[in-house]
Design a protein around this motif. Structure first.
Motif, PDB file in Angstrom:
ATOM      1  N   ASN A 137       0.802  -1.222   0.000  1.00 44.70           N
ATOM      2  CA  ASN A 137       0.000   0.000   0.000  1.00 44.70           C
ATOM      3  C   ASN A 137       0.837   1.274   0.000  1.00 44.70           C
ATOM      4  OD1 ASN A 137      -2.224  -1.569  -0.163  1.00 44.70           O
ATOM      5  ND2 ASN A 137      -2.832  -1.371   1.990  1.00 44.70           N
TER       6      ASN A 137
ATOM      7  N   ARG B 105     -17.093   1.124  -0.812  1.00 48.47           N
ATOM      8  CA  ARG B 105     -15.871   1.860  -1.145  1.00 48.47           C
ATOM      9  C   ARG B 105     -16.060   2.927  -2.234  1.00 48.47           C
ATOM     10  NH1 ARG B 105     -10.864  -2.184  -1.171  1.00 48.47           N
ATOM     11  NH2 ARG B 105      -9.766  -0.316  -0.535  1.00 48.47           N
ATOM     12  N   PRO B 106     -16.885   3.926  -1.955  1.00 47.24           N
ATOM     13  CA  PRO B 106     -17.073   4.995  -2.948  1.00 47.24           C
ATOM     14  C   PRO B 106     -15.820   5.877  -3.063  1.00 47.24           C
ATOM     15  CG  PRO B 106     -18.179   5.547  -0.894  1.00 47.24           C
ATOM     16  CD  PRO B 106     -17.619   4.166  -0.715  1.00 47.24           C
ATOM     17  N   ILE B 107     -15.798   6.741  -4.077  1.00 41.59           N
ATOM     18  CA  ILE B 107     -14.663   7.671  -4.222  1.00 41.59           C
ATOM     19  C   ILE B 107     -15.156   9.119  -4.195  1.00 41.59           C
ATOM     20  CG2 ILE B 107     -13.067   6.093  -5.398  1.00 41.59           C
ATOM     21  CD1 ILE B 107     -14.011   7.685  -8.011  1.00 41.59           C
ATOM     22  N   ASN B 108     -16.326   9.325  -3.560  1.00 40.11           N
ATOM     23  CA  ASN B 108     -16.919  10.667  -3.521  1.00 40.11           C
ATOM     24  C   ASN B 108     -15.983  11.703  -2.908  1.00 40.11           C
ATOM     25  OD1 ASN B 108     -17.453   9.066  -1.134  1.00 40.11           O
ATOM     26  ND2 ASN B 108     -18.631  10.791  -0.367  1.00 40.11           N
ATOM     27  N   LEU B 109     -15.199  11.280  -1.899  1.00 44.91           N
ATOM     28  CA  LEU B 109     -14.333  12.257  -1.220  1.00 44.91           C
ATOM     29  C   LEU B 109     -13.191  12.711  -2.136  1.00 44.91           C
ATOM     30  CD1 LEU B 109     -14.263  10.558   2.312  1.00 44.91           C
ATOM     31  CD2 LEU B 109     -15.651  12.507   1.590  1.00 44.91           C
TER      32      LEU B 109
ATOM     33  N   THR C  59      -9.494   9.465   4.817  1.00 40.40           N
ATOM     34  CA  THR C  59      -9.391   8.494   3.728  1.00 40.40           C
ATOM     35  C   THR C  59      -7.943   8.409   3.255  1.00 40.40           C
ATOM     36  OG1 THR C  59      -9.833   8.237   1.345  1.00 40.40           O
ATOM     37  CG2 THR C  59     -10.532  10.312   2.314  1.00 40.40           C
ATOM     38  N   VAL C  60      -7.430   7.175   3.247  1.00 43.97           N
ATOM     39  CA  VAL C  60      -6.035   6.966   2.851  1.00 43.97           C
ATOM     40  C   VAL C  60      -5.883   7.307   1.365  1.00 43.97           C
ATOM     41  CG1 VAL C  60      -4.202   5.246   2.603  1.00 43.97           C
ATOM     42  CG2 VAL C  60      -5.703   5.180   4.606  1.00 43.97           C
ATOM     43  N   GLY C  61      -6.706   6.662   0.523  1.00 40.69           N
ATOM     44  CA  GLY C  61      -6.605   6.885  -0.918  1.00 40.69           C
ATOM     45  C   GLY C  61      -6.928   8.326  -1.284  1.00 40.69           C
TER      46      GLY C  61
ATOM     47  N   ASP D 139      -6.806  -3.891   8.235  1.00 40.13           N
ATOM     48  CA  ASP D 139      -6.128  -4.924   7.441  1.00 40.13           C
ATOM     49  C   ASP D 139      -5.550  -6.050   8.302  1.00 40.13           C
ATOM     50  OD1 ASP D 139      -6.781  -3.504   5.197  1.00 40.13           O
ATOM     51  OD2 ASP D 139      -4.815  -2.580   4.941  1.00 40.13           O
TER      52      ASP D 139
ATOM     53  N   ILE E 131     -14.067   0.549   9.810  1.00 35.49           N
ATOM     54  CA  ILE E 131     -13.619   1.191   8.562  1.00 35.49           C
ATOM     55  C   ILE E 131     -14.467   0.742   7.370  1.00 35.49           C
ATOM     56  CG2 ILE E 131     -11.628   1.594   7.020  1.00 35.49           C
ATOM     57  CD1 ILE E 131     -11.156   2.711   9.822  1.00 35.49           C
TER      58      ILE E 131
ATOM     59  N   ARG F 242      -7.225 -10.064   3.004  1.00 36.49           N
ATOM     60  CA  ARG F 242      -6.882 -10.295   4.421  1.00 36.49           C
ATOM     61  C   ARG F 242      -7.676 -11.472   4.992  1.00 36.49           C
ATOM     62  NH1 ARG F 242      -2.232  -7.728   3.583  1.00 36.49           N
ATOM     63  NH2 ARG F 242      -2.656  -5.691   2.680  1.00 36.49           N
TER      64      ARG F 242
HETATM   65  N1  EPU Z   1     -14.539   6.290   1.757  1.00 33.70           N
HETATM   66  C1  EPU Z   1     -15.646   7.001   1.314  1.00 33.70           C
HETATM   67  N2  EPU Z   1     -15.461   7.845   0.262  1.00 33.70           N
HETATM   68  C2  EPU Z   1     -14.257   8.026  -0.348  1.00 33.70           C
HETATM   69  C3  EPU Z   1     -13.139   7.299   0.129  1.00 33.70           C
HETATM   70  C4  EPU Z   1     -13.313   6.445   1.191  1.00 33.70           C
HETATM   71  O1  EPU Z   1     -16.738   6.866   1.821  1.00 33.70           O
HETATM   72  O2  EPU Z   1     -14.176   8.814  -1.308  1.00 33.70           O
HETATM   73  C5  EPU Z   1     -14.722   5.351   2.883  1.00 33.70           C
HETATM   74  C6  EPU Z   1     -14.432   3.910   2.463  1.00 33.70           C
HETATM   75  O3  EPU Z   1     -15.552   3.313   1.856  1.00 33.70           O
HETATM   76  C7  EPU Z   1     -14.055   3.286   3.779  1.00 33.70           C
HETATM   77  C8  EPU Z   1     -13.324   4.418   4.499  1.00 33.70           C
HETATM   78  O4  EPU Z   1     -13.756   5.623   3.872  1.00 33.70           O
HETATM   79  O5  EPU Z   1     -15.198   2.939   4.475  1.00 33.70           O
HETATM   80  C9  EPU Z   1     -11.807   4.346   4.461  1.00 33.70           C
HETATM   81  O6  EPU Z   1     -11.374   4.183   3.121  1.00 33.70           O
HETATM   82  P1  EPU Z   1      -9.926   4.646   2.635  1.00 33.70           P
HETATM   83  O7  EPU Z   1     -10.099   5.612   1.522  1.00 33.70           O
HETATM   84  O8  EPU Z   1      -9.124   5.070   3.807  1.00 33.70           O
HETATM   85  O9  EPU Z   1      -9.356   3.272   2.089  1.00 33.70           O
HETATM   86  P2  EPU Z   1      -8.609   2.998   0.719  1.00 33.70           P
HETATM   87  O10 EPU Z   1      -7.676   4.086   0.393  1.00 33.70           O
HETATM   88  O11 EPU Z   1      -9.605   2.588  -0.306  1.00 33.70           O
HETATM   89  C10 EPU Z   1      -6.562   1.807   1.841  1.00 33.70           C
HETATM   90  C11 EPU Z   1      -5.869   0.497   1.671  1.00 33.70           C
HETATM   91  C12 EPU Z   1      -6.743  -0.618   2.232  1.00 33.70           C
HETATM   92  C13 EPU Z   1      -6.983  -0.318   3.710  1.00 33.70           C
HETATM   93  C14 EPU Z   1      -7.631   1.065   3.862  1.00 33.70           C
HETATM   94  C15 EPU Z   1      -7.838   1.473   5.309  1.00 33.70           C
HETATM   95  C16 EPU Z   1      -4.537   0.832  -0.304  1.00 33.70           C
HETATM   96  C17 EPU Z   1      -4.283   0.501  -1.723  1.00 33.70           C
HETATM   97  N3  EPU Z   1      -5.596   0.255   0.264  1.00 33.70           N
HETATM   98  O12 EPU Z   1      -7.782   1.696   1.101  1.00 33.70           O
HETATM   99  O13 EPU Z   1      -6.007  -1.826   2.109  1.00 33.70           O
HETATM  100  O14 EPU Z   1      -7.824  -1.297   4.255  1.00 33.70           O
HETATM  101  O15 EPU Z   1      -6.796   2.048   3.226  1.00 33.70           O
HETATM  102  O16 EPU Z   1      -6.641   1.460   5.988  1.00 33.70           O
HETATM  103  O17 EPU Z   1      -3.775   1.567   0.309  1.00 33.70           O
HETATM  104  C18 EPU Z   1      -5.703  -4.133   1.868  1.00 33.70           C
HETATM  105  O18 EPU Z   1      -4.497  -3.923   1.700  1.00 33.70           O
HETATM  106  O19 EPU Z   1      -6.175  -5.285   2.074  1.00 33.70           O
HETATM  107  C19 EPU Z   1      -6.636  -3.011   1.838  1.00 33.70           C
HETATM  108  C20 EPU Z   1      -7.936  -3.150   1.650  1.00 33.70           C
END
Ligand code: EPU
Length: 426
Positions: A26, A124-128, A165-167, A307, A329, A374
């Motif tokens: 990640n 897992r939306p990308i609205n943010l 949000t990480v991503g 994770d 999460i 996981r």
């Molecule tokens: N979320 C929203 N809107 C958004 C973005 C996120 O509602 O625009 C919500 C997600 O649906 C979730 C929460 O916010 O409920 C957290 O999501 P986040 O964006 O933090 O997660 P991510 O970036 O999609 C990364 C890791 C995941 C890890 C999560 C949380 C990467 C490539 N993936 O995902 O890793 O679980 O952060 O720490 O970095 C894994 O490796 O198995 C894995 C799933």
């Protein structure tokens, strides 16, 4: 390796010895997308050889970038993209593909990236991500399943993420490096992977302050340059290997990791009764005859990582007492529960909460199916401690995020074996 491979685990052997973690998946993924920001030669070391890295390489190649393995290093020859389209066929294999949106938009003023679609662990939306780019001046529409974003030049903005949000934090950081003016991200994610991305972007000439805290400031620059970078160790792999030692009552030292990155896990394991030793870059779990149950609730870093929730749950099935495991999460990250139950575990799932009534010796081998990355790891760990043979199918999920996990476990004395193809139905 085939998509239909299975892993067969013969349980009951306490693991012992030393094992090393590889580079963090990640962390590596956003770093590779950073190469879209500046042309030239990059060298990333300590890159794990995983399916998700292959999917990223495929997408970058589709965008005109050259990629070449050189041992554990990945050499990237970034050249100007003649289009900015990320197709569904690649994006659906790996959700993190959405991280090309920020760099393409910032550099070329246009990006067309497929929406990733459904996911086994939540919606897992990308609205943010989208709202942040709009606040930076982009015009974003959803057309035929694609996010189409345009902006002549992104402008810095003060952004407040409603949820960490990480991503989203990574995508905005990537884009803000080339925006006009200063971007401030409030309620930013604080994961170690964010710091690694910031370190690499700073080597590329970006101006970033505060990575690792909840407020990150990025002052846009006109141009970036390529760099060499070593990926941080994978904290989730380290935690998984440590639990592998613990669940078998074994003695396992995990080298090449950053112990502070898994404090949330090791502190909780210590409360369960495990003795954990740490050095500057290693963690060791010592043999333990029995352990107590302890509740966990997943949270953004530095909280307990989602994770590692499934792997910790496998450990709790054999504890003395009841553990309440709360997943905060993702809304659907309990797909491993019914498979663990098939192995004899006593777990009651409720919405976002699983009640694990632990009992030493309760697990026995079964044919089980992995549903996400996981979850697969947790089934392999449960198999290590179960009586008899466990066959974990759909191992392609495991291969997305662990580099030959079964071989690392073998080196610690585990009786694990990868077999080609699905097991035949009886
Ligand atoms: N979320 C929203 N809107 C958004 C973005 C996120 O509602 O625009 C919500 C997600 O649906 C979730 C929460 O916010 O409920 C957290 O999501 P986040 O964006 O933090 O997660 P991510 O970036 O999609 C990364 C890791 C995941 C890890 C999560 C949380 C990467 C490539 N993936 O995902 O890793 O679980 O952060 O720490 O970095 C894994 O490796 O198995 C894995 C799933």
């Amino acid at each position: 390796m085939s998509a239909l491979d299975t892993i067969v685990v013969k349980g009951g052997t306490p693991l012992s010895g030393t094992v090393s973690t590889g580079g963090a998946k990640n962390a590596a993924l956003p770093l590779l997308f950073a190469t879209l920001l500046a042309d030239g030669e990059y060298c990333f070391r300590n890159v794990p050889r995983l399916r998700d890295i292959d999917s990223t390489a495929l997408l970058l190649e589709h965008l005109g970038t050259g990629i070449e393995w050189d041992g554990d290093a990945l050499r990237v020859h970034a050249a100007e993209c003649d289009h900015q389209d990320a197709p569904y066929d690649i994006v659906r294999k790996m959700r993190a593909s959405i991280l090309c949106l920020g760099p393409l938009l910032a550099r070329y003023g246009r990006a067309r990236v497929s929406l990733p679609g459904g996911c086994a662990i939540g919606s897992r939306p990308i609205n943010l991500h989208i709202e942040a780019f709009e606040q930076m001046g982009a015009d974003v529409v959803i057309e035929n399943g694609y996010v189409v974003a345009r902006a002549e030049r992104l402008r810095g903005a003060r952004l407040v993420f409603e949820d960490a949000t990480v991503g989203g934090t990574e995508n905005v950081m990537l884009a803000a490096t080339l925006a006009r003016g200063t971007t401030v991200i409030e309620n930013a994610a604080k994961e170690p992977e964010i710091i690694d991305l910031a370190d690499c972007l700073v080597k590329m000439g970006a101006r970033i302050d505060g990575a690792g805290s909840s407020v990150i400031t990025i002052e846009g620059v006109d141009q970036l340059r390529p760099c060499d970078h070593r990926v941080i160790p994978d904290r989730i792999e380290a935690g998984t290997l440590l639990i592998a030692g613990a669940i078998t009552g074994g003695d396992v030292r995990v080298n090449h990791c950053i112990p502070g990155h898994i404090d949330a896990l090791t502190q909780r394991m210590a409360e369960c009764g495990f003795r954990i030793d740490t050095g500057s870059d290693w963690v060791r779990v010592l043999p333990c005859d029995g352990w107590r149950a302890h509740d966990i609730s997943t949270a953004p870093y530095p909280g307990f990582p989602t994770d590692l929730q499934a792997q910790y749950m496998a450990l709790m099935t054999l504890a003395d007492g009841t553990a309440v495991i709360t997943e905060r999460i993702f809304e659907n990250r309990f797909m491993h529960v019914q498979e663990l139950v098939r192995m004899g575990a006593n777990i009651t799932p409720k919405t976002q909460v699983a009640i694990v009534r632990g009992r030493p010796g309760v697990l026995n081998g079964a044919q089980v199916m992995a549903t996400d990355l996981r979850a697969s790891a947790s089934l392999v760990l449960a198999g290590l401690a179960a009586k008899g043979e466990t066959i974990v199918s759909r191992i392609y999920h495991l291969d997305r995020g662990y580099e030959r996990l079964e071989q690392k476990l073998q080196r610690l004395g585990a009786r694990t074996e990868r077999r080609p193809g699905e097991p035949q139905a009886a």
